[in-house]
Design a protein around this motif. Structure first.
Motif, PDB file in Angstrom:
ATOM      1  N   GLU A 141       1.115  -1.648  -0.594  1.00 14.30           N
ATOM      2  CA  GLU A 141      -0.207   0.163   0.183  1.00 14.30           C
ATOM      3  C   GLU A 141       0.687   1.328   0.153  1.00 14.30           C
ATOM      4  OE1 GLU A 141      -4.167   0.878   2.324  1.00 14.30           O
ATOM      5  OE2 GLU A 141      -2.508   0.427   3.541  1.00 14.30           O
ATOM      6  N   LYS A 142       1.519   1.400   0.808  1.00 13.20           N
ATOM      7  CA  LYS A 142       2.999   2.507   0.843  1.00 13.20           C
ATOM      8  C   LYS A 142       4.325   1.972   0.392  1.00 13.20           C
ATOM      9  CE  LYS A 142       0.027   4.305   4.042  1.00 13.20           C
ATOM     10  NZ  LYS A 142      -0.638   5.227   3.724  1.00 13.20           N
ATOM     11  N   ASP A 143       5.205   2.844   0.117  1.00 11.04           N
ATOM     12  CA  ASP A 143       6.504   2.850  -1.213  1.00 11.04           C
ATOM     13  C   ASP A 143       7.510   2.173   0.539  1.00 11.04           C
ATOM     14  OD1 ASP A 143       8.663   3.706  -1.941  1.00 11.04           O
ATOM     15  OD2 ASP A 143       8.157   5.170  -2.482  1.00 11.04           O
ATOM     16  N   PHE A 144       6.849   1.252   0.741  1.00 15.55           N
ATOM     17  CA  PHE A 144       7.923   0.695   1.659  1.00 15.55           C
ATOM     18  C   PHE A 144       9.363   1.302   1.492  1.00 15.55           C
ATOM     19  CE2 PHE A 144      11.131  -3.012   3.024  1.00 15.55           C
ATOM     20  CZ  PHE A 144       9.827  -3.396   4.472  1.00 15.55           C
ATOM     21  N   PHE A 145       9.942   1.319   0.402  1.00  9.85           N
ATOM     22  CA  PHE A 145      11.747   2.269   0.413  1.00  9.85           C
ATOM     23  C   PHE A 145      11.993   3.224   0.410  1.00  9.85           C
ATOM     24  CE2 PHE A 145      11.459  -2.320  -0.640  1.00  9.85           C
ATOM     25  CZ  PHE A 145      12.583  -3.312  -0.224  1.00  9.85           C
ATOM     26  N   GLU A 180      10.002   5.101  -6.643  1.00  8.84           N
ATOM     27  CA  GLU A 180       9.950   3.969  -7.764  1.00  8.84           C
ATOM     28  C   GLU A 180       8.193   3.171  -7.687  1.00  8.84           C
ATOM     29  OE1 GLU A 180      12.309   3.811  -9.978  1.00  8.84           O
ATOM     30  OE2 GLU A 180      14.068   5.525  -9.103  1.00  8.84           O
ATOM     31  N   ALA A 181       7.808   2.994  -9.055  1.00  6.30           N
ATOM     32  CA  ALA A 181       7.391   1.497  -9.678  1.00  6.30           C
ATOM     33  C   ALA A 181       7.356   0.458  -9.105  1.00  6.30           C
ATOM     34  CB  ALA A 181       6.824   2.122 -10.830  1.00  6.30           C
ATOM     35  N   ASN A 190       5.219  -0.423  -5.457  1.00  9.89           N
ATOM     36  CA  ASN A 190       5.201   0.374  -5.234  1.00  9.89           C
ATOM     37  C   ASN A 190       3.257   0.898  -4.892  1.00  9.89           C
ATOM     38  OD1 ASN A 190       4.405   3.446  -3.688  1.00  9.89           O
ATOM     39  ND2 ASN A 190       5.705   4.385  -4.458  1.00  9.89           N
ATOM     40  N   GLY A 191       2.298   1.145  -4.027  1.00  4.97           N
ATOM     41  CA  GLY A 191       0.800   0.653  -4.511  1.00  4.97           C
ATOM     42  C   GLY A 191       0.650   2.406  -4.219  1.00  4.97           C
ATOM     43  N   GLU A 192       1.465   3.717  -4.024  1.00  4.00           N
ATOM     44  CA  GLU A 192       1.591   4.842  -4.313  1.00  4.00           C
ATOM     45  C   GLU A 192       1.662   5.089  -5.251  1.00  4.00           C
ATOM     46  OE1 GLU A 192       2.058   5.967   0.769  1.00  4.00           O
ATOM     47  OE2 GLU A 192       4.040   5.874  -0.953  1.00  4.00           O
ATOM     48  N   TYR A 193       2.765   4.136  -6.485  1.00 12.10           N
ATOM     49  CA  TYR A 193       2.985   4.971  -7.755  1.00 12.10           C
ATOM     50  C   TYR A 193       2.108   5.185  -8.477  1.00 12.10           C
ATOM     51  CZ  TYR A 193       5.465   6.370 -11.744  1.00 12.10           C
ATOM     52  OH  TYR A 193       6.171   6.223 -13.013  1.00 12.10           O
ATOM     53  N   ARG A 194       2.268   6.485  -8.633  1.00 21.01           N
ATOM     54  CA  ARG A 194       1.204   7.046  -9.709  1.00 21.01           C
ATOM     55  C   ARG A 194       1.377   7.083 -10.890  1.00 21.01           C
ATOM     56  NH1 ARG A 194      -0.762   5.123  -6.433  1.00 21.01           N
ATOM     57  NH2 ARG A 194      -3.105   5.423  -5.560  1.00 21.01           N
ATOM     58  N   GLY A 195       0.948   7.278 -12.090  1.00 21.69           N
ATOM     59  CA  GLY A 195       1.842   7.832 -13.939  1.00 21.69           C
ATOM     60  C   GLY A 195       1.140   7.357 -14.981  1.00 21.69           C
ATOM     61  N   ASP A 196       1.495   7.509 -16.297  1.00 21.01           N
ATOM     62  CA  ASP A 196       0.752   7.013 -17.217  1.00 21.01           C
ATOM     63  C   ASP A 196       1.498   5.916 -17.147  1.00 21.01           C
ATOM     64  OD1 ASP A 196       0.269   9.187 -17.499  1.00 21.01           O
ATOM     65  OD2 ASP A 196       0.999  10.230 -18.703  1.00 21.01           O
ATOM     66  N   SER A 197       2.814   4.837 -16.659  1.00 18.82           N
ATOM     67  CA  SER A 197       3.006   4.084 -16.802  1.00 18.82           C
ATOM     68  C   SER A 197       1.948   2.643 -16.873  1.00 18.82           C
ATOM     69  CB  SER A 197       3.549   3.821 -16.406  1.00 18.82           C
ATOM     70  OG  SER A 197       3.732   3.161 -14.889  1.00 18.82           O
ATOM     71  N   ALA A 198       1.275   1.496 -16.820  1.00 17.51           N
ATOM     72  CA  ALA A 198       0.756   0.331 -16.571  1.00 17.51           C
ATOM     73  C   ALA A 198       0.882   0.105 -15.263  1.00 17.51           C
ATOM     74  CB  ALA A 198       0.838  -0.809 -17.740  1.00 17.51           C
ATOM     75  N   ILE A 199       2.013   0.133 -14.406  1.00 19.59           N
ATOM     76  CA  ILE A 199       2.194   0.173 -12.480  1.00 19.59           C
ATOM     77  C   ILE A 199       1.253   0.875 -12.666  1.00 19.59           C
ATOM     78  CG2 ILE A 199       3.642   0.057 -11.105  1.00 19.59           C
ATOM     79  CD1 ILE A 199       3.442  -2.722 -12.498  1.00 19.59           C
ATOM     80  N   GLY A 200       1.553   2.518 -12.823  1.00 11.70           N
ATOM     81  CA  GLY A 200       1.244   3.579 -12.529  1.00 11.70           C
ATOM     82  C   GLY A 200      -0.456   3.273 -12.195  1.00 11.70           C
ATOM     83  N   LYS A 201      -1.070   3.049 -13.495  1.00  9.47           N
ATOM     84  CA  LYS A 201      -2.348   3.304 -13.491  1.00  9.47           C
ATOM     85  C   LYS A 201      -3.282   2.513 -12.653  1.00  9.47           C
ATOM     86  CE  LYS A 201      -2.363   5.036 -18.279  1.00  9.47           C
ATOM     87  NZ  LYS A 201      -2.697   4.741 -19.861  1.00  9.47           N
ATOM     88  N   LEU A 202      -2.111   0.730 -12.627  1.00  4.94           N
ATOM     89  CA  LEU A 202      -2.498  -0.291 -12.060  1.00  4.94           C
ATOM     90  C   LEU A 202      -3.000  -0.038 -10.811  1.00  4.94           C
ATOM     91  CD1 LEU A 202      -3.980  -3.134 -11.945  1.00  4.94           C
ATOM     92  CD2 LEU A 202      -1.300  -3.872 -11.740  1.00  4.94           C
ATOM     93  N   MET A 203      -1.416   0.376  -9.948  1.00  4.86           N
ATOM     94  CA  MET A 203      -1.796   1.312  -9.279  1.00  4.86           C
ATOM     95  C   MET A 203      -2.938   2.294  -8.279  1.00  4.86           C
ATOM     96  SD  MET A 203       0.173  -1.079  -7.053  1.00  4.86           S
ATOM     97  CE  MET A 203      -0.072  -1.992  -8.415  1.00  4.86           C
ATOM     98  N   HIS A 204      -3.316   2.810  -9.192  1.00  4.99           N
ATOM     99  CA  HIS A 204      -4.734   3.849  -8.971  1.00  4.99           C
ATOM    100  C   HIS A 204      -5.568   3.130  -9.104  1.00  4.99           C
ATOM    101  CE1 HIS A 204      -8.297   6.224 -11.204  1.00  4.99           C
ATOM    102  NE2 HIS A 204      -7.214   6.507 -10.450  1.00  4.99           N
ATOM    103  N   ASP A 205      -6.027   2.215  -9.921  1.00  2.00           N
ATOM    104  CA  ASP A 205      -6.731   1.552 -10.411  1.00  2.00           C
ATOM    105  C   ASP A 205      -7.433   0.115  -8.606  1.00  2.00           C
ATOM    106  OD1 ASP A 205      -8.132   2.029 -12.904  1.00  2.00           O
ATOM    107  OD2 ASP A 205      -7.903   0.435 -13.504  1.00  2.00           O
ATOM    108  N   PHE A 206      -6.242  -0.139  -8.313  1.00  8.11           N
ATOM    109  CA  PHE A 206      -6.508  -0.733  -6.682  1.00  8.11           C
ATOM    110  C   PHE A 206      -7.010   0.144  -5.823  1.00  8.11           C
ATOM    111  CE2 PHE A 206      -4.084  -5.021  -6.176  1.00  8.11           C
ATOM    112  CZ  PHE A 206      -3.906  -5.510  -7.212  1.00  8.11           C
TER     113      PHE A 206
END
Length: 128
Positions: free
Chosen positions: A51-55, A59-60, A85-101
């Motif tokens: 959920e949070k940026d552990f490190f 970074e995503a 990183n569940g806090e990550y947001r961005g235009d990448s696939a990971i950023g969009k997925l974390m937004h959706d989560f």
């Protein structure tokens, strides 16, 4: 062949590196049978969505790999750990997925559930 384990953690204590080690070792035990050679172990990927940026590096994804500290070279044992990183947001696939989560309304999601189901191949009862 590779094996994957996906863990979703809402608290930092669930992201402890020892927990990642545990989950990786469980996959090894489950995938090496009596009489098999150790080199037959599949590559494993333990993926923690936190959920949070552990490190705290914004970074995503954090890829954890073993290295030989003397040589600086990868140990190449096939064990891979990823922290997402569940806090990550961005235009990448990971950023969009974390937004959706983190969405509470389907209408706010980038990838609507019915879109996902159309791209997932049908599975038979035997596959489950």
């Amino acid at each position: 062949m590779e094996k994957n384990d996906l863990e979703v953690q809402r608290q930092d204590k669930g992201a402890d590196p020892h927990r990642a080690r545990y989950h990786s070792s469980v996959m090894d035990i489950e995938n090496l049978h009596s009489g098999q050679e150790f080199k037959e172990l599949p590559d494993t990927y333990t993926i923690f969505i936190i959920e949070k940026d552990f490190f705290d590096q914004c970074e995503a994804v954090y890829l954890i790999e073993r290295i030989n500290l003397r040589t600086g070279k990868s140990f190449e044992d096939g064990q891979h750990i990823l922290y997402v990183n569940g806090e990550y947001r961005g235009d990448s696939a990971i950023g969009k997925l974390m937004h959706d989560f983190n969405c509470t309304q389907v209408s706010d999601m980038n990838c609507k559930p019915n879109t996902v189901s159309k791209s997932v191949p049908e599975r038979s009862e035997r596959d489950v």
